[in-house]
Design a protein around this motif. Structure first.
Motif, PDB file in Angstrom:
ATOM      1  N   HIS A  13      30.650  39.218  32.983  1.00 22.61           N
ATOM      2  CA  HIS A  13      32.103  39.172  33.128  1.00 22.61           C
ATOM      3  C   HIS A  13      32.695  40.571  33.259  1.00 22.61           C
ATOM      4  CE1 HIS A  13      33.198  34.916  31.453  1.00 22.61           C
ATOM      5  NE2 HIS A  13      32.466  34.871  32.549  1.00 22.61           N
ATOM      6  N   ARG A  14      32.204  41.503  32.441  1.00 19.41           N
ATOM      7  CA  ARG A  14      32.746  42.859  32.499  1.00 19.41           C
ATOM      8  C   ARG A  14      32.538  43.484  33.876  1.00 19.41           C
ATOM      9  NH1 ARG A  14      31.095  43.136  26.994  1.00 19.41           N
ATOM     10  NH2 ARG A  14      29.024  43.961  27.530  1.00 19.41           N
ATOM     11  N   ALA A  15      31.336  43.316  34.414  1.00 18.06           N
ATOM     12  CA  ALA A  15      31.042  43.908  35.719  1.00 18.06           C
ATOM     13  C   ALA A  15      31.855  43.263  36.825  1.00 18.06           C
ATOM     14  CB  ALA A  15      29.549  43.789  36.023  1.00 18.06           C
ATOM     15  N   ILE A  16      31.897  41.940  36.825  1.00 19.98           N
ATOM     16  CA  ILE A  16      32.549  41.236  37.924  1.00 19.98           C
ATOM     17  C   ILE A  16      34.064  41.331  37.819  1.00 19.98           C
ATOM     18  CG2 ILE A  16      32.852  38.941  38.931  1.00 19.98           C
ATOM     19  CD1 ILE A  16      29.856  38.493  38.371  1.00 19.98           C
ATOM     20  N   THR A  17      34.597  41.318  36.608  1.00 20.34           N
ATOM     21  CA  THR A  17      36.039  41.508  36.447  1.00 20.34           C
ATOM     22  C   THR A  17      36.452  42.913  36.854  1.00 20.34           C
ATOM     23  OG1 THR A  17      36.136  39.854  34.685  1.00 20.34           O
ATOM     24  CG2 THR A  17      37.972  41.412  34.821  1.00 20.34           C
ATOM     25  N   ALA A  18      35.592  43.905  36.595  1.00 19.12           N
ATOM     26  CA  ALA A  18      35.887  45.274  37.037  1.00 19.12           C
ATOM     27  C   ALA A  18      36.029  45.337  38.551  1.00 19.12           C
ATOM     28  CB  ALA A  18      34.797  46.227  36.566  1.00 19.12           C
ATOM     29  N   ILE A  19      35.190  44.595  39.254  1.00 15.88           N
ATOM     30  CA  ILE A  19      35.286  44.540  40.717  1.00 15.88           C
ATOM     31  C   ILE A  19      36.587  43.868  41.138  1.00 15.88           C
ATOM     32  CG2 ILE A  19      34.272  43.485  42.779  1.00 15.88           C
ATOM     33  CD1 ILE A  19      31.518  43.832  41.322  1.00 15.88           C
ATOM     34  N   GLU A  20      36.864  42.714  40.561  1.00 16.17           N
ATOM     35  CA  GLU A  20      38.072  41.974  40.937  1.00 16.17           C
ATOM     36  C   GLU A  20      39.339  42.785  40.690  1.00 16.17           C
ATOM     37  OE1 GLU A  20      39.361  37.441  40.299  1.00 16.17           O
ATOM     38  OE2 GLU A  20      39.330  38.598  38.440  1.00 16.17           O
ATOM     39  N   ARG A  21      39.364  43.553  39.600  1.00 17.15           N
ATOM     40  CA  ARG A  21      40.564  44.300  39.223  1.00 17.15           C
ATOM     41  C   ARG A  21      40.554  45.745  39.725  1.00 17.15           C
ATOM     42  NH1 ARG A  21      41.155  42.214  32.904  1.00 17.15           N
ATOM     43  NH2 ARG A  21      41.472  39.992  33.417  1.00 17.15           N
ATOM     44  N   SER A  22      39.550  46.101  40.505  1.00 16.78           N
ATOM     45  CA  SER A  22      39.459  47.473  41.009  1.00 16.78           C
ATOM     46  C   SER A  22      40.690  47.839  41.832  1.00 16.78           C
ATOM     47  CB  SER A  22      38.210  47.626  41.882  1.00 16.78           C
ATOM     48  OG  SER A  22      38.229  48.863  42.576  1.00 16.78           O
ATOM     49  N   PRO A  23      41.282  49.020  41.583  1.00 15.81           N
ATOM     50  CA  PRO A  23      42.399  49.482  42.403  1.00 15.81           C
ATOM     51  C   PRO A  23      41.929  49.992  43.767  1.00 15.81           C
ATOM     52  CG  PRO A  23      41.836  51.157  40.794  1.00 15.81           C
ATOM     53  CD  PRO A  23      40.980  49.961  40.479  1.00 15.81           C
ATOM     54  N   VAL A  24      40.614  50.118  43.934  1.00 16.88           N
ATOM     55  CA  VAL A  24      40.007  50.503  45.210  1.00 16.88           C
ATOM     56  C   VAL A  24      39.428  49.245  45.846  1.00 16.88           C
ATOM     57  CG1 VAL A  24      38.203  51.891  46.303  1.00 16.88           C
ATOM     58  CG2 VAL A  24      39.479  52.807  44.357  1.00 16.88           C
ATOM     59  N   PRO A  25      39.802  48.915  47.082  1.00 24.71           N
ATOM     60  CA  PRO A  25      39.294  47.692  47.719  1.00 24.71           C
ATOM     61  C   PRO A  25      37.771  47.655  47.759  1.00 24.71           C
ATOM     62  CG  PRO A  25      41.104  48.622  48.998  1.00 24.71           C
ATOM     63  CD  PRO A  25      40.760  49.634  47.936  1.00 24.71           C
ATOM     64  N   VAL A  26      37.207  46.468  47.540  1.00 22.17           N
ATOM     65  CA  VAL A  26      35.762  46.281  47.495  1.00 22.17           C
ATOM     66  C   VAL A  26      35.342  45.281  48.571  1.00 22.17           C
ATOM     67  CG1 VAL A  26      33.778  45.651  46.078  1.00 22.17           C
ATOM     68  CG2 VAL A  26      35.786  46.694  44.998  1.00 22.17           C
ATOM     69  N   ILE A  27      34.381  45.690  49.390  1.00 22.79           N
ATOM     70  CA  ILE A  27      33.805  44.827  50.421  1.00 22.79           C
ATOM     71  C   ILE A  27      32.419  44.382  49.980  1.00 22.79           C
ATOM     72  CG2 ILE A  27      32.985  44.692  52.810  1.00 22.79           C
ATOM     73  CD1 ILE A  27      34.966  46.891  53.535  1.00 22.79           C
ATOM     74  N   ALA A  28      32.140  43.078  50.077  1.00 27.82           N
ATOM     75  CA  ALA A  28      30.780  42.573  49.881  1.00 27.82           C
ATOM     76  C   ALA A  28      30.107  42.497  51.250  1.00 27.82           C
ATOM     77  CB  ALA A  28      30.800  41.198  49.237  1.00 27.82           C
ATOM     78  N   GLU A  29      28.992  43.209  51.399  1.00 26.45           N
ATOM     79  CA  GLU A  29      28.187  43.144  52.621  1.00 26.45           C
ATOM     80  C   GLU A  29      27.003  42.228  52.334  1.00 26.45           C
ATOM     81  OE1 GLU A  29      25.172  46.031  55.142  1.00 26.45           O
ATOM     82  OE2 GLU A  29      26.975  46.948  54.264  1.00 26.45           O
ATOM     83  N   VAL A  30      27.058  41.009  52.850  1.00 27.01           N
ATOM     84  CA  VAL A  30      26.085  39.981  52.491  1.00 27.01           C
ATOM     85  C   VAL A  30      25.109  39.754  53.643  1.00 27.01           C
ATOM     86  CG1 VAL A  30      25.758  37.592  51.759  1.00 27.01           C
ATOM     87  CG2 VAL A  30      27.783  38.864  50.999  1.00 27.01           C
ATOM     88  N   ASP A  31      23.836  39.955  53.353  1.00 28.56           N
ATOM     89  CA  ASP A  31      22.785  39.687  54.328  1.00 28.56           C
ATOM     90  C   ASP A  31      21.660  38.972  53.603  1.00 28.56           C
ATOM     91  OD1 ASP A  31      21.309  39.663  56.676  1.00 28.56           O
ATOM     92  OD2 ASP A  31      20.443  41.643  56.316  1.00 28.56           O
ATOM     93  N   GLY A  32      21.552  37.673  53.807  1.00 27.94           N
ATOM     94  CA  GLY A  32      20.552  36.893  53.102  1.00 27.94           C
ATOM     95  C   GLY A  32      21.186  36.039  52.017  1.00 27.94           C
ATOM     96  N   PHE A  33      20.477  35.880  50.914  1.00 32.69           N
ATOM     97  CA  PHE A  33      20.928  34.982  49.857  1.00 32.69           C
ATOM     98  C   PHE A  33      22.053  35.592  49.014  1.00 32.69           C
ATOM     99  CE2 PHE A  33      16.317  33.770  50.195  1.00 32.69           C
ATOM    100  CZ  PHE A  33      16.536  32.537  50.783  1.00 32.69           C
ATOM    101  N   ALA A  34      23.093  34.798  48.778  1.00 29.58           N
ATOM    102  CA  ALA A  34      24.114  35.100  47.768  1.00 29.58           C
ATOM    103  C   ALA A  34      24.209  33.843  46.909  1.00 29.58           C
ATOM    104  CB  ALA A  34      25.455  35.432  48.409  1.00 29.58           C
ATOM    105  N   LEU A  35      23.465  33.829  45.820  1.00 28.52           N
ATOM    106  CA  LEU A  35      23.301  32.628  45.014  1.00 28.52           C
ATOM    107  C   LEU A  35      23.652  32.905  43.555  1.00 28.52           C
ATOM    108  CD1 LEU A  35      19.818  31.483  46.419  1.00 28.52           C
ATOM    109  CD2 LEU A  35      22.077  30.732  47.178  1.00 28.52           C
TER     110      LEU A  35
END
Length: 258
Positions: free
Chosen positions: A87-109
């Motif tokens: 939760h801490r890691a993923i919430t940090a991403i969601e609340r980041s003041p810097v936009p975050v792009i997920a580059e997905v190639d393959g499995f995202a499970l």
């Protein structure tokens, strides 16, 4: 920072690579803690960075989810502690003041899918696959997926994904609203991500932060805490441990009749 996370800068864009290709970039405690720290560092210290890209090493996965070898055998308290790190890691991403792009190639499970859901922009190759398989092993999504997925794709598609544990391909992910742009050929993915990242990074850091804050939909603390508690109980349960063990042993789980 260690070898589990690799960090590279290109001008105002920073790329964070989950660097466990031999484990399909599975999320263990070290990866989660380091990822949370790196996102925090960008927000608080790296003032020149205006866009973050998160990707997975290798040619098979963005991330196949939580490291089952780490959660196998955990009791409810230990499982809860692991989930809270997620939760801490993923919430940090969601609340980041810097936009975050997920580059997905393959499995995202599993947890990798939930990590992707927290990113502001998702760009995927046409060979990517997505899913929350936890229901197939007697567990539930524990890194915010029960909250973020219905918000992202709506109730009908979200419950189908969560209850069946089915995987979907990139075209279906685009159709239901998981992706920011249509899936692109694998060979074109780095260019597509780079162009988007540089375009975002050309904006004002303050302006981008204000835009994200204005648009952000709050994920309530009580809802996430309730999910974490239920996920921990599921992992520690007889069925949860049977599901995790059967997955590792490549066999069908034998659940209780309760």
């Amino acid at each position: 920072m260690g070898s589990l996370i690799a960090v590279d800068d290109d001008g105002r864009v920073r790329t964070i690579t989950l660097n466990r290709p031999d484990r399909l970039n599975a999320l263990n405690t070290s990866v989660l803690d380091t990822l949370a720290e790196e996102v925090r560092r960008v927000a608080e210290e790296s003032r020149g960075i205006r866009c973050l890209v998160i990707r997975g090493a290798g040619d098979r996965a963005f991330s196949a989810g939580a490291d089952l070898e780490e959660i196998r055998g955990l009791d409810a308290d230990q499982a809860h502690a692991f989930i809270r790190r997620g939760h801490r890691a993923i919430t940090a991403i969601e609340r980041s003041p810097v936009p975050v792009i997920a580059e997905v190639d393959g499995f995202a499970l599993g947890g990798g899918f939930e990590l992707m859901l927290a990113c502001h922009v998702v760009i995927a190759s046409d060979r990517s696959q997505f899913g929350l398989p936890e229901a197939r092993i007697g567990c539930i999504p524990g890194f915010g997926g029960t909250q973020r997925l219905p918000r992202t794709v709506g109730k009908a598609a979200a419950f189908h994904l969560m209850l069946t544990g089915s995987r979907i391909d990139a075209e279906r992910a685009w159709q239901i609203g998981l992706l920011s742009v249509p899936p692109v050929p694998t060979a074109e993915l780095p260019r597509e991500v780079a162009e988007t990242a540089f375009l975002i990074a050309s904006g004002s850091r303050t302006g981008l932060a204000n835009l994200l804050e204005a648009a952000r939909q709050s994920t309530s603390g009580p809802a996430l805490e309730h999910e974490a508690a239920l996920a921990a109980l599921s992992i520690a349960s007889v069925d949860g441990q049977e599901g995790i063990t059967s997955f590792a042993e490549r066999r069908e789980p034998v659940f209780t009749e309760e």
